[in-house]
Design an enzyme around this catalytic site. Structure first.
Site, PDB file in Angstrom:
ATOM      1  N   GLN A  88      -9.859  -3.685  -3.938  1.00  0.00           N
ATOM      2  CA  GLN A  88     -11.204  -3.202  -3.606  1.00  0.00           C
ATOM      3  C   GLN A  88     -12.166  -3.538  -4.739  1.00  0.00           C
ATOM      4  O   GLN A  88     -13.302  -3.980  -4.497  1.00  0.00           O
ATOM      5  CB  GLN A  88     -11.160  -1.686  -3.375  1.00  0.00           C
ATOM      6  CG  GLN A  88     -12.486  -1.113  -2.945  1.00  0.00           C
ATOM      7  CD  GLN A  88     -12.934  -1.626  -1.581  1.00  0.00           C
ATOM      8  OE1 GLN A  88     -12.176  -1.560  -0.618  1.00  0.00           O
ATOM      9  NE2 GLN A  88     -14.144  -2.152  -1.491  1.00  0.00           N
ATOM     10  N   ARG A 117       0.882  -1.186   0.000  1.00  0.00           N
ATOM     11  CA  ARG A 117       0.000   0.000   0.000  1.00  0.00           C
ATOM     12  C   ARG A 117       0.904   1.216   0.000  1.00  0.00           C
ATOM     13  O   ARG A 117       1.608   1.473   0.992  1.00  0.00           O
ATOM     14  CB  ARG A 117      -0.935  -0.011   1.212  1.00  0.00           C
ATOM     15  CG  ARG A 117      -1.609   1.328   1.424  1.00  0.00           C
ATOM     16  CD  ARG A 117      -2.773   1.283   2.374  1.00  0.00           C
ATOM     17  NE  ARG A 117      -3.922   0.653   1.751  1.00  0.00           N
ATOM     18  CZ  ARG A 117      -5.172   0.757   2.205  1.00  0.00           C
ATOM     19  NH1 ARG A 117      -5.428   1.456   3.295  1.00  0.00           N
ATOM     20  NH2 ARG A 117      -6.157   0.150   1.592  1.00  0.00           N
ATOM     21  N   ASP A 166     -17.159   7.152  -2.449  1.00  0.00           N
ATOM     22  CA  ASP A 166     -15.956   7.042  -1.611  1.00  0.00           C
ATOM     23  C   ASP A 166     -15.679   8.447  -1.073  1.00  0.00           C
ATOM     24  O   ASP A 166     -16.289   9.430  -1.525  1.00  0.00           O
ATOM     25  CB  ASP A 166     -14.777   6.524  -2.453  1.00  0.00           C
ATOM     26  CG  ASP A 166     -13.508   6.293  -1.628  1.00  0.00           C
ATOM     27  OD1 ASP A 166     -13.605   6.184  -0.383  1.00  0.00           O
ATOM     28  OD2 ASP A 166     -12.415   6.234  -2.231  1.00  0.00           O
ATOM     29  N   HIS A 196      -6.906   0.990  -6.768  1.00  0.00           N
ATOM     30  CA  HIS A 196      -7.190   0.111  -5.622  1.00  0.00           C
ATOM     31  C   HIS A 196      -7.881  -1.163  -6.151  1.00  0.00           C
ATOM     32  O   HIS A 196      -9.056  -1.416  -5.888  1.00  0.00           O
ATOM     33  CB  HIS A 196      -8.076   0.837  -4.615  1.00  0.00           C
ATOM     34  CG  HIS A 196      -8.115   0.210  -3.253  1.00  0.00           C
ATOM     35  ND1 HIS A 196      -7.373  -0.902  -2.903  1.00  0.00           N
ATOM     36  CD2 HIS A 196      -8.833   0.534  -2.138  1.00  0.00           C
ATOM     37  CE1 HIS A 196      -7.621  -1.223  -1.649  1.00  0.00           C
ATOM     38  NE2 HIS A 196      -8.502  -0.379  -1.166  1.00  0.00           N
ATOM     39  N   CYS A 199     -16.424   1.752  -0.185  1.00  0.00           N
ATOM     40  CA  CYS A 199     -15.289   0.891   0.189  1.00  0.00           C
ATOM     41  C   CYS A 199     -14.944   0.992   1.661  1.00  0.00           C
ATOM     42  O   CYS A 199     -14.308   0.100   2.211  1.00  0.00           O
ATOM     43  CB  CYS A 199     -14.090   1.229  -0.677  1.00  0.00           C
ATOM     44  SG  CYS A 199     -13.460   2.906  -0.412  1.00  0.00           S
ATOM     45  N   ARG A 225     -13.747  -8.350   0.829  1.00  0.00           N
ATOM     46  CA  ARG A 225     -12.306  -8.133   0.647  1.00  0.00           C
ATOM     47  C   ARG A 225     -11.546  -9.411   0.981  1.00  0.00           C
ATOM     48  O   ARG A 225     -10.620  -9.807   0.272  1.00  0.00           O
ATOM     49  CB  ARG A 225     -11.816  -6.981   1.540  1.00  0.00           C
ATOM     50  CG  ARG A 225     -12.328  -5.594   1.167  1.00  0.00           C
ATOM     51  CD  ARG A 225     -11.747  -5.110  -0.158  1.00  0.00           C
ATOM     52  NE  ARG A 225     -10.295  -5.111  -0.158  1.00  0.00           N
ATOM     53  CZ  ARG A 225      -9.525  -4.127   0.324  1.00  0.00           C
ATOM     54  NH1 ARG A 225     -10.089  -3.040   0.804  1.00  0.00           N
ATOM     55  NH2 ARG A 225      -8.211  -4.213   0.269  1.00  0.00           N
TER      56      ARG A 225
END
Ligand code: CP
Ligand code: NVA
Length: 308
Positions: free
Chosen positions: A139, A109, A225, A136, A265, A293
């Site tokens: 996700q 990340r 988001d 991402h 998310c 996830r």
């Protein structure tokens, strides 16, 4: 496709998978999910280790990858910003080659997507994108699994909000899966043209608008988001004003007359991109999405490590 000279498969964004491979990963995810529900062991990654490198905070990504490796019979090692000193203590390529000698897969990340590409270029094991400023894709796997479980891939989906990392990977994922997507962002905070071009190459670029009401009108699922992502605090006030003035908050007024589901998310900023009332209503799919996830990434890890 991120297939390096040594034949190692990476997952830097969703389009590193073909449509068929995406289905394979999602089918594996559903299978693992059923096995968890039946409390049935499935140690297909026994004796495998995942290295997890984090430059930014995380709840879902860290815990779902670590738990996922445990459930698959393997092990995960967490390396936070204070552990590894990414890019400061030694060059990225040295970290990449060192970790490749210890672990079977590296999940990262990071802020800069170029750092991910640099790590992948020097890795002898698969590198998985656990979020960068641009993408991402893990996700997106969970999001597509959630859409497939609830409405199916013939859903009409709207993205309402920032054209950020989550949105960009979601555009590619919907194109790959053949999901009908409309994207509504403020004019100055849109998705990159390169992502739209790539989506078109994959089969279907989304419809693009700056009108949130038009985007949600026929939607089965509305996704959003945060308006200010990790690392963007410098222009926070300016961004919040643009999104508020443009009517981008997902609230009861925007969804009036619609029975669309809500996806987010997480983490959510209640009162900014979504109201508490909508997030806590029976529209929400966010806890299923968050749980997915775990299952989606187990499917991905088993695919990348040739364990399916
Ligand atoms: N959705 C997501 O990636 O959450 P975390 O930042 O908590 O990992
Ligand atoms: N766009 C958000 C997603 C967090 C999971 C961020 O980058 O902060």
């Amino acid at each position: 496709m991120s297939l390096d000279a040594g034949g190692v498969r990476h997952f830097t964004d969703v389009d590193d998978l073909s449509r068929t491979e995406l289905e394979t990963v999602l089918d594996a995810a559903s299978g693992f999910k059923s096995q968890v529900e039946r409390d049935e062991p499935h140690p297909v990654l026994e004796r495998k280790t995942l290295g997890m490198v984090f430059e930014k905070p995380s709840t879902r990504t860290r815990v779902s990858f670590e738990t996922g490796m445990t459930q698959l019979g393997g092990h995960a090692v967490f390396l936070g910003p204070d552990d590894i000193g990414l890019g400061g203590r030694e060059p990225l390529k040295d970290i990449s080659r060192t970790l490749s000698g210890y672990v079977d897969c590296i999940m990262v990340r990071l802020f800069d997507h170029a750092d991910l590409d640099e790590l992948a270029a020097h890795a002898g094991v698969p590198v998985v994108n656990g979020l960068t400023d641009d993408a991402h894709p893990c996700q997106t796997l969970a999001d597509l699994l959630t859409v497939r479980e609830t409405v199916g891939f013939d859903a009409t989906v709207a993205w309402v909000g920032d054209g950020n990392n989550v949105a960009q990977s979601f555009v590619l994922g919907c194109a790959l899966a053949g999901v009908d997507l409309t994207v509504a962002t403020p004019p100055d905070y849109g998705i990159s043209e390169a992502v739209f071009d790539r989506a078109a190459e994959l089969g279907s670029a989304p419809t693009v608008t700056h009108d949130p009401e038009a985007a949600v009108a026929d939607a089965d699922v509305v996704c959003t988001d945060v308006w200010v992502s990790m690392g963007e605090d410098g222009n926070r006030d300016e961004k919040l004003a643009a999104f508020e003035e443009g009517g981008f908050q997902v609230n009861d007024d925007l969804l009036a007359g619609s029975d669309a589901h809500l996806m987010h998310c997480l983490p959510a900023h209640r009162g900014e991109e979504v109201t508490n009332a909508v997030l806590e209503s029976d529209r929400e799919l966010v806890w299923q999405q968050a749980e997915n996830r775990l299952h989606a990434q187990k499917g991905l890890l088993a695919f990348l490590l040739d364990a399916l």
